[in-house]
Design a protein around this motif. Structure first.
Motif, PDB file in Angstrom:
ATOM      1  N   TYR A 191     -16.271  76.856  50.109  1.00  0.00           N
ATOM      2  CA  TYR A 191     -15.358  77.608  49.257  1.00  0.00           C
ATOM      3  C   TYR A 191     -15.274  76.937  47.879  1.00  0.00           C
ATOM      4  CZ  TYR A 191     -11.071  79.453  47.248  1.00  0.00           C
ATOM      5  OH  TYR A 191     -10.157  80.020  46.395  1.00  0.00           O
ATOM      6  N   GLY A 220     -10.706  83.753  52.081  1.00  0.00           N
ATOM      7  CA  GLY A 220     -11.910  84.539  52.304  1.00  0.00           C
ATOM      8  C   GLY A 220     -12.046  85.678  51.303  1.00  0.00           C
ATOM      9  N   TYR A 228     -13.325  83.225  55.784  1.00  0.00           N
ATOM     10  CA  TYR A 228     -12.384  84.308  56.098  1.00  0.00           C
ATOM     11  C   TYR A 228     -11.768  84.110  57.475  1.00  0.00           C
ATOM     12  CZ  TYR A 228     -10.300  88.913  55.746  1.00  0.00           C
ATOM     13  OH  TYR A 228      -9.387  89.940  55.660  1.00  0.00           O
TER      14      TYR A 228
END
Length: 419
Positions: A383, A90, A83
């Protein structure tokens, strides 16, 4: 006595909540602009999801609840860092975390209450081949490998599912070894099946996943295989496959070259790893501070190189802390496997633990230049939807195996007979 035990049980969850709260506050302080409603809602969502999911698990599971707390700690560190680098990514990561936790519970209840999983070895093999064929036919090439399928804008990596299926295949084979021994050369046929998977990964040029497959297989084969010669054959085949991979694939040669001397190629193909090393050195022991580093200098910092980005802003001590969290997760996973009485669940627990161990070593070893880069994600931290969801599925499997299923079945049978 009960009050003291209650404090000890709740302490890790409360400490996790405090850590996340302080990290979120720090992130909001270092925002260049006043936090908007989306940022505040995202922060609240992370805190609520992690706290509630740990609270619910303690109510429904009698197993090792600490492994889920470790995973949510890693997820929180990754989500905060992602984020900080990109608020849109995010927010997407928070959605994937929610989906991952949902799949954790679905996996937990399915595996706990359905008892036929050890009998479906042939089905697992069939599904694996189908997923491989779909990847080869519909897959898209990314970073030299064909390992992604895009459906209506959503990218899926079937290899993430296949690595879980591989563990089920190995567990199904060795837990039913006496039945398979009735056929001729069962272990050699099984070895051929596993190497057919690795061969298909070679066709996809996904050598990072092939390395993971091999690592999982050789570890479990070493523990459970009765024909010890096969282990030597497996090591020999791995050596031959490694040499073939080097000469057949140009991107493998590039990764070896940039591993040996990345500074020679700092302006092009060695740029990513050199920037990773710069970030690791810039962080020092305590880091430059959340929001004060330059992780965007590293290509794919939110994915393959998130460990370097975290160390730059949070310091080497945080990096060591992440490694220690993984080490505790590995230790508890192996301990679960050693204590599990039912062989199928024992192999599942050991396989999941080996999976987390190998994947973590490969990616952290790659970004610190201990080994060549392979382009896989750091479990729970990087991610990515496919990786995060399958990591939670694997954790759900490990959670079930941490419960003494066999003894519980015996107790239920005894109670029924007494009635």
């Amino acid at each position: 006595m009960f009050f003291t035990r209650k404090i000890k049980e709740n302490a890790p969850r409360k400490l996790l909540f405090i850590f996340e709260f302080l990290a979120v506050v720090l992130l909001l302080i270092y925002q260049e602009k006043i936090p908007d409603s989306r940022t505040i809602l995202s922060a609240m969502a992370l805190l609520i999801m992690v706290y509630l999911s740990n609270f619910i698990l303690r109510k429904v599971s009698s197993g090792d609840n600490y492994i889920f707390q470790i995973a949510t700690m890693l997820v929180s560190i990754g989500a905060i860092m992602i984020y900080r680098m990109d608020s849109l990514l995010g927010t997407k990561q928070l959605i994937w975390i929610a989906i991952g936790i949902l799949f954790f519970y679905i996996t937990y209840f399915l595996l706990k209450y359905i008892k036929i999983w050890s009998k479906l070895t042939y089905l697992y093999i069939a599904i694996t081949y189908i997923l491989f064929m779909l990847t080869l036919v519909l897959g898209q090439r990314k970073n030299g490998s064909i390992n992604w399928i895009e459906i209506k804008g959503i990218s899926i990596q079937p290899g993430e599912v296949i690595k879980i299926l591989l563990i089920f295949i190995i567990a199904g084979f060795y837990s039913n070894y006496d039945k398979f021994k009735e056929k001729k050369y069962p272990s050699y046929i099984f070895l051929g099946v596993i190497y057919s998977f690795i061969g298909l990964l070679f066709l996809q040029r996904d050598l990072g996943m092939a390395l993971m497959f091999y690592g999982i297989f050789i570890c479990l084969q070493y523990i459970f295989e009765e024909d010890r010669k096969l282990i030597l054959y497996n090591i020999g085949l791995f050596g031959v496959s490694s040499i073939l991979g080097y000469f057949l694939f140009s991107h493998v040669r590039i990764r070896i070259e940039t591993w040996i001397n990345p500074w020679k190629f700092i302006s092009d193909k060695g740029y990513q790893i050199t920037q990773s090393l710069f970030a690791l050195s810039e962080g020092g022991f305590f880091g430059k501070g959340l929001g004060l580093g330059y992780p965007h200098f590293i290509p794919l910092a939110y994915n393959d190189f998130i460990f370097s980005a975290i160390v730059e802003e949070m310091g080497i001590f945080t990096g060591i802390g992440i490694i220690m969290l993984f080490l505790i997760l590995f230790y508890r996973g192996f301990k679960i496997g050693m204590n599990q009485r039912k062989k199928f669940y024992k192999i599942l627990a050991l396989g999941i633990s080996v999976l987390f161990c190998i994947q973590t070593f490969i990616i952290i070893g790659g970004v610190i230049k201990l080994i060549p880069l392979t382009g896989i994600t750091l479990p729970f931290v990087s991610y990515g939807g496919s990786s995060l969801v399958t990591s939670f599925i694997a954790l759900g499997i490990l959670q079930v195996t941490s419960e003494d299923l066999e003894s519980k079945v015996k107790i239920c049978e005894e109670e029924n007979s007494n009635e």
